[in-house]
Scaffold this active site. Structure first.
Site, mmCIF file in Angstrom:
data_model
loop_
_atom_site.group_PDB
_atom_site.id
_atom_site.type_symbol
_atom_site.label_atom_id
_atom_site.label_comp_id
_atom_site.label_asym_id
_atom_site.label_seq_id
_atom_site.Cartn_x
_atom_site.Cartn_y
_atom_site.Cartn_z
ATOM 1 N N HIS A 89 -0.269 -5.325 -9.384
ATOM 2 C CA HIS A 89 0.607 -6.390 -9.864
ATOM 3 C C HIS A 89 1.150 -6.045 -11.245
ATOM 4 O O HIS A 89 0.689 -5.103 -11.884
ATOM 5 C CB HIS A 89 -0.132 -7.730 -9.907
ATOM 6 C CG HIS A 89 -0.306 -8.360 -8.559
ATOM 7 N ND1 HIS A 89 -1.378 -8.083 -7.752
ATOM 8 C CD2 HIS A 89 0.463 -9.248 -7.878
ATOM 9 C CE1 HIS A 89 -1.259 -8.770 -6.619
ATOM 10 N NE2 HIS A 89 -0.156 -9.486 -6.668
ATOM 11 N N LYS A 113 0.036 -10.390 -15.215
ATOM 12 C CA LYS A 113 -0.897 -11.142 -14.367
ATOM 13 C C LYS A 113 -2.254 -11.239 -15.048
ATOM 14 O O LYS A 113 -2.810 -10.234 -15.498
ATOM 15 C CB LYS A 113 -1.029 -10.477 -12.995
ATOM 16 C CG LYS A 113 -1.851 -11.290 -11.994
ATOM 17 C CD LYS A 113 -1.751 -10.701 -10.608
ATOM 18 C CE LYS A 113 -2.617 -11.452 -9.589
ATOM 19 N NZ LYS A 113 -2.211 -12.876 -9.461
#
Length: 253
Positions: free
Chosen positions: A143, A147
């Site tokens: 990600h 995040k």
């Protein structure tokens, strides 16, 4: 035509879903709810969901955890099915979602992507064949660098689908750097990568002797979550009280 209330209509996902619905003849947003009521839409926007007096078949929620209690109260009172897409709910709020599902149809999933939820279903079949034959299972998720949590909720959901198929025989291993020992055959390794602007990538490896089977999903934009929410709204409209997830949508298609 499925008529929807968009809770959180001025957030990023709310705007994405509004655009997607405008291109879909089978669904219509008839009202929006957002703390910011200044933006103009073809539908009315209310500052609080309690003030919404527009009839609808379902509610799509991409708002904030502070809005969940009012959302569930409205859904139950008006008997309108709700798709809860807001993340980061507390244990108490999760319990409230479950309690609401006893009175109205509620759908909540760790990931709203149709692709991810199809992958979850495929993993159950693959696990019985491959993990059952002694293949090791490893998951790598990637990600963007903003995040906050690791591993992703989706990675856990993927591991859970394998574990469910194998009668909860596996434990999850997030870090191997702290000990020197042989890999346990009944563990699922879950590793995280954070960097750049990666929207989301999940790979599940079934590693056997002389062969590896890889199942992978890549998200190129957050629009996939909006598309999934729209399909969930179409599915949930008219459904009886109960707790649903995206697996139900996939199987119902």
């Amino acid at each position: 035509m499925t008529k929807v209330i968009m809770n959180g209509c001025n957030g990023h996902m709310g705007r994405v879903i509004s655009d997607l619905c405008a291109q879909d003849e089978d669904i219509e947003i008839v009202a929006g709810v957002d703390i910011d009521t200044t933006k103009n839409y073809e539908f009315p926007v209310f500052g609080k969901i309690a003030d919404c007096d527009v009839a609808a078949d379902a509610i799509i929620d991409f708002s904030h955890i502070s809005c969940i209690d009012a959302l569930l109260e409205y859904s139950v009172e008006k008997e309108v099915p709700v798709i809860v897409c807001t993340t980061g709910l507390s244990a108490e709020q999760d319990a409230a979602v479950r309690a609401a599902s006893e009175k109205v149809a509620v759908l909540k999933s760790a990931n709203m992507s149709l692709g991810i939820n199809t992958l979850i279903e495929l993993l159950k079949t693959a696990a019985k064949s491959l993990a059952g034959a002694g293949f090791d299972v490893e998951i790598v998720e990637k990600h963007h660098n903003r995040k906050l949590d690791a591993p992703s909720g989706t990675a856990i959901a993927l591991a859970d689908s394998v574990n469910e198929a194998m009668d909860q025989a596996y434990t999850y291993k997030y870090d191997r750097s702290s000990e020197r020992k042989k890999r346990d055959s009944k563990e699922i390794g879950i590793q995280s990568v954070r960097g750049g602007n990666i929207v989301g990538e999940h790979e599940v490896f079934f590693c056997g002797t002389d062969e590896v089977v890889t199942l992978k999903h890549t998200a190129y934009s957050r629009a996939i979550f909006g598309k999934g929410a729209i399909e969930a709204a179409k599915y949930l409209a008219g459904k009886p009280a109960g707790f649903y997830d995206m697996g139900d949508v996939i199987r119902g298609k």
